[in-house]
Design a protein around this motif. Sequence first.
Motif, mmCIF file in Angstrom:
data_model
loop_
_atom_site.group_PDB
_atom_site.id
_atom_site.type_symbol
_atom_site.label_atom_id
_atom_site.label_comp_id
_atom_site.label_asym_id
_atom_site.label_seq_id
_atom_site.Cartn_x
_atom_site.Cartn_y
_atom_site.Cartn_z
ATOM 1 N N HIS A 268 -42.905 45.113 -31.119
ATOM 2 C CA HIS A 268 -42.573 44.501 -30.441
ATOM 3 C C HIS A 268 -43.603 44.327 -28.939
ATOM 4 C CE1 HIS A 268 -41.214 48.362 -27.810
ATOM 5 N NE2 HIS A 268 -41.181 47.552 -26.774
ATOM 6 N N SER B 23 -35.141 41.275 -36.335
ATOM 7 C CA SER B 23 -34.850 42.218 -36.745
ATOM 8 C C SER B 23 -34.374 42.131 -38.691
ATOM 9 C CB SER B 23 -33.929 42.796 -35.480
ATOM 10 O OG SER B 23 -33.734 43.139 -34.862
ATOM 11 N N THR C 83 -39.038 47.339 -35.648
ATOM 12 C CA THR C 83 -38.677 46.163 -34.385
ATOM 13 C C THR C 83 -39.435 47.174 -33.145
ATOM 14 O OG1 THR C 83 -36.748 45.323 -35.616
ATOM 15 C CG2 THR C 83 -37.223 45.138 -33.206
ATOM 16 N N SER C 84 -39.073 48.456 -32.949
ATOM 17 C CA SER C 84 -40.176 49.425 -31.908
ATOM 18 C C SER C 84 -41.208 49.109 -31.547
ATOM 19 C CB SER C 84 -39.053 50.732 -31.782
ATOM 20 O OG SER C 84 -37.910 50.816 -31.297
ATOM 21 N N ARG D 259 -41.032 55.143 -27.212
ATOM 22 C CA ARG D 259 -40.509 54.471 -25.836
ATOM 23 C C ARG D 259 -41.203 54.304 -24.915
ATOM 24 N NH1 ARG D 259 -34.595 57.820 -24.768
ATOM 25 N NH2 ARG D 259 -33.663 56.067 -26.546
ATOM 26 N N ALA E 251 -35.424 49.387 -36.993
ATOM 27 C CA ALA E 251 -34.664 49.513 -35.167
ATOM 28 C C ALA E 251 -36.014 50.545 -35.374
ATOM 29 C CB ALA E 251 -34.757 50.959 -35.363
ATOM 30 N N VAL F 274 -29.136 46.978 -34.397
ATOM 31 C CA VAL F 274 -30.838 46.612 -33.562
ATOM 32 C C VAL F 274 -30.654 45.611 -32.128
ATOM 33 C CG1 VAL F 274 -33.665 46.404 -33.635
ATOM 34 C CG2 VAL F 274 -31.717 48.085 -35.488
ATOM 35 N N PRO F 275 -29.828 44.526 -32.683
ATOM 36 C CA PRO F 275 -30.136 43.814 -31.599
ATOM 37 C C PRO F 275 -29.349 43.991 -30.150
ATOM 38 C CG PRO F 275 -30.044 42.606 -33.334
ATOM 39 C CD PRO F 275 -30.010 43.916 -33.888
ATOM 40 N N ARG F 276 -28.853 44.964 -30.681
ATOM 41 C CA ARG F 276 -27.338 45.780 -29.392
ATOM 42 C C ARG F 276 -27.896 46.568 -28.519
ATOM 43 N NH1 ARG F 276 -20.360 45.664 -30.049
ATOM 44 N NH2 ARG F 276 -20.484 46.645 -27.885
ATOM 45 N N GLY G 184 -30.913 48.673 -29.869
ATOM 46 C CA GLY G 184 -31.806 48.378 -29.955
ATOM 47 C C GLY G 184 -32.670 50.253 -29.961
ATOM 48 N N ASP G 185 -33.679 51.094 -29.689
ATOM 49 C CA ASP G 185 -34.324 51.807 -30.536
ATOM 50 C C ASP G 185 -33.312 52.979 -30.127
ATOM 51 O OD1 ASP G 185 -34.485 52.824 -28.053
ATOM 52 O OD2 ASP G 185 -36.102 52.928 -27.515
ATOM 53 N N ARG G 186 -31.642 52.964 -29.682
ATOM 54 C CA ARG G 186 -30.945 53.914 -30.211
ATOM 55 C C ARG G 186 -30.712 54.428 -31.594
ATOM 56 N NH1 ARG G 186 -26.646 52.719 -25.251
ATOM 57 N NH2 ARG G 186 -27.590 50.741 -26.067
#
Length: 464
Positions: free
Chosen positions: A395, A141, A391-392, A461, A388, A337-339, A341-343
Motif C-alpha cells: 500500500h 485485497s 496489502t500491507s 506498521r 493482509a 482485510v478491508p475492515r 486492516g493489518d490486524r
Amino acid sequence: MPETLPSPVETPYRWRWAALAALLTAEAMNLLDSTIVQVAGPTVHEALGGAVSDIQWFSTAYTLPFAVLLITGGRLGDIFGRRRVFRVGVTGFLLSSLACAMSPSAELLIGFRAVQGAAAAMIIPQTIGLIKTMFAGPGMSKALGSIGPVMGLSAVCGPVLGGVLTHANLFGSSWRSVFLVNVPLSVLVLAIAPKMMENRAPRRPGLDPTGTALATLGVGLIVYPLVESDITRLSTASWMALSAGLAVLVVFAGNQRRTARRGGRPLVEVSLFTRRVFPAALLTSTLFFAVTTGLTLVVVLEKQLGESATVLTAGLTLVPWSVGMAVTSWVAGAYLVPRFGDRVLFAGLGVVIAGLVAAVFAYPAASPVPLLCALLVVGLGVGLFTPAFFTSALHVVSPQEVGSAAGLINAVQQLGSTLGVAVLGGAYLGGSGGAPHAAQVAFATAAGLALVCVVTSALMRPPR
C-alpha cells in the motif's frame, strides 16, 4: 510516456476477473513446474541416461535462473510495459516447455529448463503490478487474497500431478507429459492477456548493467549452494559461496545508493528503503515462505520415509492445509482485510503458530487425524496472513516503485522457500533416521521462525 489506459472502474468487470484468472494460472504454472519434475526426475534419468546428478539439475536448472533474474524481470516490466513483458515471458515459457518435452538428451533438457526459469522470471514479477493496475480498494485485497490458495494448491498438486502424469503414460508420453501440460495452460493465458490493462513506470527507468550484474551474482552465490548441496549439511565451499554472495549484495546496495545520488537509474528504486515498511516486508516474506515451503517438504518426507506411504498419500496429506488456506484467503481478502486492516495479518500468524504447536504434539499418533487437523489450522492461518501481508506491504509502493517491489518480493519468496527446504528439511533429516521426533523438531523450529515473523510484521506498521 505510458500509454493512456482506462481506469479499473472503466474496465468491464468480467474482463478484470478473467485477466486475474490468467495471472493466477501463470503463477500456478511456475509453482507446478518447480515441483512437478521432482517426482518425474528418476523416470527422466532412466529414459535419457546421463549422470545421476542430472536428476537434481532437472530442478536446479529451473530454480537458479528464476531466482537470480526476478529483480531484472520486474525492471523490464517498468521499462517496456508489464503486460508486454508478461506476454513475452509466457510465450517463452510455452516454447521452452515444448522443447523440454521433445528433448532427446539430459544435457538439452537441462539447458531448456534454464530457459524456462528465465521465462518465468519475466512472468511472475508482473503479476502484482498488473493486479494493482486493474483493481482498487476492496477489490484489490480480494484479488491479492486469491494468490494464497493458488500457491498452496499448486505446491501440493505439483508432486501429485507429476506422479500421476508419469504413471499414466498418456499416448506413450511418459515423463514428457509433465512439460506438455504447460502448453494448453500457456495458450489459455495468452488468449486472455490482451484484455489486461497495460502498465509501466511513470518515468522510464534504465536497466543499470552494473547493478544487474551485481544482483545476479549475489543472489546466484546464495541460492546455488542451497539448491545444489545436500540440505542436511553444507560444505566449506558452500559456506564460502554464501558469504561471498552476502558480500556482493552489500556492494550492490552501496552501488544502488551511489547511482541514485548521481542522478542515474538504479536497478532497484532506492526510495523503497527510505521507509521501514518495505524492508520489514521483505524480511517477513523470507521467513514466512521458509516456514510454509519447508513444512510441506517435511510432511512429505515424514509420510514417505517415516511411514513408508506412497507419493500420492503424502501429497493428499497436505489437502487440509490447502483447503483451509483457500477458504480463509477468500474471506480475508473479500471481507476481513478491508475492515480490519493489518490486524488480520497478526491474527493469521497467531493461528499458524497454534497449528504448528498442535502439529508438534501430533507425533507420535496411531491415527493421522491429529496431524490433519493441525495442518488444517496452519492452512487457515496462512490464508488469513497472505492477503493482509500483500496489502500491507504494497500500500506504500508508488507506481514508479512497483516493478522493483514486485521483483524483490518474489526474489525473497524464492530465497525463503530455498532456505526453508534447507533449514526445516535439514532439521528433519538430521534426526535419528526419520523417527517421529525428527518431525517434531522441524515443526518446533518452524514455530520459532513464525514467532520471529510476528516481530518483523510489527515493523511493517508505518510509524505514527
